[in-house]
Write a protein that holds these residues in place. Structure first.
Motif, PDB file in Angstrom:
ATOM      1  N   SER A  10     -50.784  21.766  -4.087  1.00 21.68           N
ATOM      2  CA  SER A  10     -51.700  22.808  -3.601  1.00 21.68           C
ATOM      3  C   SER A  10     -51.057  24.192  -3.583  1.00 21.68           C
ATOM      4  CB  SER A  10     -52.235  22.453  -2.213  1.00 21.68           C
ATOM      5  OG  SER A  10     -51.170  22.345  -1.287  1.00 21.68           O
ATOM      6  N   CYS A  38     -60.140  22.105 -16.252  1.00 20.63           N
ATOM      7  CA  CYS A  38     -59.571  21.004 -15.467  1.00 20.63           C
ATOM      8  C   CYS A  38     -59.230  21.336 -14.019  1.00 20.63           C
ATOM      9  CB  CYS A  38     -58.304  20.498 -16.153  1.00 20.63           C
ATOM     10  SG  CYS A  38     -58.555  19.805 -17.787  1.00 20.63           S
ATOM     11  N   ASP A  40     -60.405  22.126 -11.173  1.00 15.96           N
ATOM     12  CA  ASP A  40     -61.107  21.622  -9.992  1.00 15.96           C
ATOM     13  C   ASP A  40     -61.456  20.144 -10.082  1.00 15.96           C
ATOM     14  OD1 ASP A  40     -61.098  24.165  -8.735  1.00 15.96           O
ATOM     15  OD2 ASP A  40     -62.800  24.769  -9.967  1.00 15.96           O
ATOM     16  N   LYS A  41     -60.923  19.450 -11.071  1.00 17.41           N
ATOM     17  CA  LYS A  41     -61.266  18.045 -11.278  1.00 17.41           C
ATOM     18  C   LYS A  41     -60.271  17.097 -10.601  1.00 17.41           C
ATOM     19  CE  LYS A  41     -63.670  18.470 -15.670  1.00 17.41           C
ATOM     20  NZ  LYS A  41     -63.683  18.018 -17.064  1.00 17.41           N
ATOM     21  N   LYS A  42     -60.793  15.902 -10.304  1.00 15.06           N
ATOM     22  CA  LYS A  42     -59.986  14.769  -9.844  1.00 15.06           C
ATOM     23  C   LYS A  42     -60.406  13.571 -10.677  1.00 15.06           C
ATOM     24  CE  LYS A  42     -59.555  16.100  -5.022  1.00 15.06           C
ATOM     25  NZ  LYS A  42     -59.751  15.693  -3.629  1.00 15.06           N
ATOM     26  N   ASP A  43     -59.454  12.674 -10.964  1.00  9.69           N
ATOM     27  CA  ASP A  43     -59.859  11.446 -11.641  1.00  9.69           C
ATOM     28  C   ASP A  43     -60.543  10.535 -10.626  1.00  9.69           C
ATOM     29  OD1 ASP A  43     -57.887   9.929 -10.285  1.00  9.69           O
ATOM     30  OD2 ASP A  43     -56.565   9.828 -12.019  1.00  9.69           O
ATOM     31  N   GLY A  46     -58.849   9.927  -7.361  1.00  8.84           N
ATOM     32  CA  GLY A  46     -58.536  11.054  -6.497  1.00  8.84           C
ATOM     33  C   GLY A  46     -57.338  11.892  -6.919  1.00  8.84           C
ATOM     34  N   ASP A  48     -55.644  14.780  -8.601  1.00 12.41           N
ATOM     35  CA  ASP A  48     -56.188  16.061  -9.041  1.00 12.41           C
ATOM     36  C   ASP A  48     -55.312  16.729 -10.106  1.00 12.41           C
ATOM     37  OD1 ASP A  48     -54.041  17.154  -7.621  1.00 12.41           O
ATOM     38  OD2 ASP A  48     -55.289  18.113  -6.119  1.00 12.41           O
ATOM     39  N   ARG A  50     -53.858  19.651 -10.265  1.00 12.68           N
ATOM     40  CA  ARG A  50     -52.613  20.276  -9.811  1.00 12.68           C
ATOM     41  C   ARG A  50     -51.506  19.236  -9.670  1.00 12.68           C
ATOM     42  NH1 ARG A  50     -56.722  23.370  -8.422  1.00 12.68           N
ATOM     43  NH2 ARG A  50     -56.489  25.625  -8.366  1.00 12.68           N
ATOM     44  N   SER A  51     -51.861  18.018  -9.318  1.00  6.75           N
ATOM     45  CA  SER A  51     -50.869  16.937  -9.262  1.00  6.75           C
ATOM     46  C   SER A  51     -50.395  16.558 -10.659  1.00  6.75           C
ATOM     47  CB  SER A  51     -51.443  15.720  -8.546  1.00  6.75           C
ATOM     48  OG  SER A  51     -51.714  16.028  -7.189  1.00  6.75           O
ATOM     49  N   SER A  73     -56.877   9.320 -15.665  1.00  2.00           N
ATOM     50  CA  SER A  73     -56.415  10.712 -15.785  1.00  2.00           C
ATOM     51  C   SER A  73     -56.453  11.196 -17.228  1.00  2.00           C
ATOM     52  CB  SER A  73     -54.986  10.855 -15.261  1.00  2.00           C
ATOM     53  OG  SER A  73     -54.908  10.641 -13.882  1.00  2.00           O
ATOM     54  N   THR A  76     -60.152  12.109 -17.776  1.00  9.49           N
ATOM     55  CA  THR A  76     -60.599  13.204 -16.918  1.00  9.49           C
ATOM     56  C   THR A  76     -59.965  14.524 -17.335  1.00  9.49           C
ATOM     57  OG1 THR A  76     -60.870  11.651 -15.081  1.00  9.49           O
ATOM     58  CG2 THR A  76     -60.739  14.006 -14.527  1.00  9.49           C
TER      59      THR A  76
END
Length: 100
Positions: A10, A38, A40-43, A46, A48, A50-51, A73, A76
């Motif tokens: 984050s 990408c 704002d997406k999460k697989d 969950g 995301d 940024r991860s 992932s 996504t």
């Protein structure tokens, strides 16, 4: 600016800028278009975006710098992973894998 000061995904609050001399695949493949597609997406589990990019954003001397949180992932976040796979393996999204 990306670097070792980042503590968690984050902490990446906008389009990543890498210091000069960064040569990771993440730095080469993460375009503003990919970021916008990408960010704002999460697989479905969950994980995301940024991860996905955190390791290579924190450790800018990394070779690749991305991690998929799950098999999902790769779908996504295909705008990034397709480019990473092509850069690393030379295998384009349109190529067919043939086994014998």
């Amino acid at each position: 600016m990306m670097g070792s000061h980042l503590n968690q995904p984050s902490d990446i609050t906008g389009f990543p800028y890498f210091p000069g001399g960064t040569g990771s695949i993440l730095q080469r493949t993460l375009t503003r278009d990919v970021w916008e597609a990408c960010k704002d997406k999460k697989d479905r589990f969950g994980f995301d975006f940024r991860s996905v990019i955190f390791s290579g954003s924190k450790w800018t001397n990394s070779g690749v710098g991305v991690y998929g949180g799950s098999h999902d992932s790769y779908y996504t976040f295909a705008p990034l992973f397709d480019k990473v796979i092509e850069d690393y393996h030379g295998h384009k999204k349109t190529d067919k894998h043939i086994s014998n």
